[in-house]
Every structure is written in C-alpha cells, then in structure tokens.
Write a protein that holds these residues in place. Structure first.
Motif: not given
Length: 386
Positions: A131-143, A219-226
């Motif tokens: 899907p189209n990108s919805t936003g971003n969050i630091p991947s380690n924070v989301f993990a 260090g990675d930026e995670l993009t979530i698409a919803l």
C-alpha cells in the motif's frame, strides 16, 4: 527473453557474500508456509538482474529483499526455501556462487558444494503490491513496542482475533494492543505520519509482527503502509532499506479495552524488578507454572507463597514501597514474569483497584516517579484455595 517450462529465465549465474545471503534468506524465509496449498509456495524466488532479489510468501504474508552480488548471467529461479536457509547458514564465511544447470542449481562455497532442485516458478501466485506509505518510525522503537505487546496475544487459533495485535493510527500516534483474555498489553508511541489527519485501525497476526521485529535494527527507518479504513484491500506493509513485508490483516473486531485501564488505584506498590523476578522464579519452583502464585501486599513488603497442603511449599518476603489497603491476590507466575520483563525499566509500579480485580503494571526508573513509558500491562488475578 522467454521463460521455459519451469519459469526459468536465462541461465543465471552469480556470486554473493555469505553474510549478505544469510541475512536475505532469513528475512524472506519467515514467510514460508509449513503447510502450503501448492508446491511452489515451498520455495524462495531468486532473481538475478541489476541486483539479487529474494522473495517468499505463504499467501498471508510476503517478504522481499534486495542485495548486491556479482552477476555473470541474469535469471530467475525458484528453489526449496527452508533447505536454502539451512545451507546458507551452514556454509563457511566465503563467497558463494550459484549456477543454474538444467533443472538444478549448484551452490558452491570453497570446497563445499550443494545441488538444489528447482520448483515450478510458473505456478507461483501473483503477490499483492505494498500500500501507499502512511508514515515512518525508528525501526528499533517499533520493534521494542512489538515485543512488549505481542507477549499478551493469544495462541488459540480458534479465537483468531485474539491471536493478533491491534494497530490503531490516529494523527501522529500509534497504539498497539494485544490480549489473550487473561492479560492485556497496551503501548502508545509517537511517529511521523505523512498525513496528520490520517486515522485507521487494523489487526495483524502477532507471530508475523514478532518475526519481523527480530530483523529491525537500530538506525533503520521503518515505513508503515496501511490502507484507509474504507479500502477493500486489507493489507499492511512494512518497508526497510532493501526489505519489505506485506501482510493480509485478520478479519474481526478487537475487543474494546481502554475502559479496562484505570488511572486511579486503591493501593500501589513500587518494587525493584530484578529482585521481584528472582523471588517469583524461586517460589514458583515448587509448583506448576499455571498454578496461582499468591502475593500478599502490606506494610512495605510482598509475601510470595506457592504450594498447599501435602505439596511442596515455598515462601519469600521482599521489601517494597507500598501505600493503600492490604491486598491478597494471586497471579499466573508466567504471565507475571512476562509483564515484569516487558517493562524494560529498573522498577515496576503495580496499581490495584481491589483483590479480585486486575492489576496494572507500568515501568518507572526510580521510586516515587511517574511512568517513563506509555506502556501498560494488565494482569487478571487467579482464584486460589487458602
């Protein structure tokens, strides 16, 4: 260039560094099915073009990653996925060459050589687009948030909505929640939404998120698409540099939970987590992990007890900060341990609204301070015989 009967394109030949291959194969192998509806879904697609692309799917989730390699001849092939993963991890830390030879793929690293059969690529299903990108969050924070919440998800597939993690996005905040009816974990965190007015919610399998969390790095930026709530396509996508995961969401509604989390308590305890965990583990040794662990909170101490009658028994007392009415309560020791470990702080704050009502665990760094994280772990009490 045309494909042959097996869907191969060209003759394919490339060389790749072992660590890059292992990381790529491990990422996509999570999406392999244990009980596929077709033989093709047992495989990982390897495509050699400008770079090397690896893809796998079980039709519920699809994983894809791209790595660099020395490509002599482009091509595309489908090989047994779990076997490729095992071989990749077992090979020495040397460059690995892949060569398509007829209906087999030769894999060579130093003096080690394997020959893999190929699977029918032309039977592989078409996979959905992200899907189209919805936003971003630091991947380690989301993990970290996933790991804190997914522990409370149910394991009973006959109750599918309880095997998922509820994901709600409202403006610049994400709420994650999971429950198995006996405990509830809720985490709220900020993120960078591409549309500050975007609102949606969905339910995704906890095991899919937990597996993905193992590969999210600092260090990675995670993009979530919803997709929007009104969309007919019920998908969620996660994108990292050179890696993607697309998953179908669960049907059904997650039970309402916000009203279960009180903000005021009749009694409150502050306890050092490491001390509490050691005491719980020792006392729980005398009984089954599903048998209630009895806890008596009073006079700035906790008395832990397990075992009754002619059974083995254990008790231990530890010092705490405590205020409010005396509380005699019992918990499943495994669920209690899970919650304490998930807090990620030095101290735990435990709030009570009664001996027969759920307790709320939150993390704090020092006694007499407020919670350092927007994370709450609700734990239902167990009945026990005195």
């Amino acid at each position: 260039m045309k494909n042959d009967l097996w869907g191969r394109r060209g003759f394919m030949k490339f060389e790749v560094e072992r660590d890059l291959l292992v990381d790529a194969v491990n990422w996509v192998a999570r999406s392999l099915s244990n009980r596929p509806i077709s033989t093709a879904l047992l495989g990982i697609i390897i495509e050699a073009d400008k770079n090397l692309t690896f893809t796998a799917s079980d039709l519920e989730s699809s994983s894809k990653t791209e790595i660099t390699g020395a490509i002599s001849q482009p091509g595309k092939v489908l090989v047994p996925g779990r076997l490729l993963a095992e071989i990749s991890r077992s090979l020495p830390n040397k460059p690995i060459s892949f060569t398509l030879d007829g209906t087999r793929v030769n894999v060579v690293s130093g003096k080690s050589k394997f020959t893999l059969p190929i699977l029918p690529l032309n039977e592989y299903p078409n996979l959905p687009s992200i899907p189209n990108s919805t936003g971003n969050i630091p991947s380690n924070v989301f993990a970290k948030a996933i790991n804190q919440v997914a522990i409370a998800a149910g394991k009973d597939d006959s109750l599918p909505t309880l095997t998922g993690v509820f994901i709600e996005i409202e403006n610049n905040q994400i709420t994650l929640a999971a429950t198995d009816r006996y405990r509830l974990a809720v985490k709220k965190l900020a993120w960078k939404s591409k549309d500050s007015n975007f609102k949606t919610h969905t339910l995704l399998r906890a095991r899919t998120l937990s597996e993905a969390a193992k590969f999210l790095e600092v260090g990675d930026e995670l993009t979530i698409a919803l997709n929007e709530e009104t969309s007919n396509e019920k998908l969620i996508g996660f994108t990292l540099p050179k890696k993607t995961l697309i998953s179908r969401v669960l049907d059904g509604s997650f039970p309402p939970f916000q009203h279960l989390l009180p903000n005021t308590f009749t009694a409150e305890a502050t306890v050092e987590i490491s001390v509490f965990l050691e005491a719980v583990r020792r006392v729980a040794l005398v009984t089954d992990k599903t048998v209630p662990l009895r806890l008596n909170f009073t006079n700035n101490s906790i008395q832990l007890e397990a075992g009754t009658g002619d059974e083995a028994q254990a008790s231990e007392s530890i010092d705490i900060n405590y205020k409010g009415e005396a509380i005699n309560i019992a918990f499943n020791p495994t669920y209690l341990t899970d919650g304490l470990n998930a807090l990620g702080t030095k101290f735990a704050h435990i709030g009570f609204t009664g001996a027969n009502k759920p307790a709320i665990l939150t993390g704090i760094e020092k006694p007499d301070t407020t919670s350092t994280e927007n994370y709450k772990y609700l734990l239902m009490p167990m009945r026990y015989s005195a």
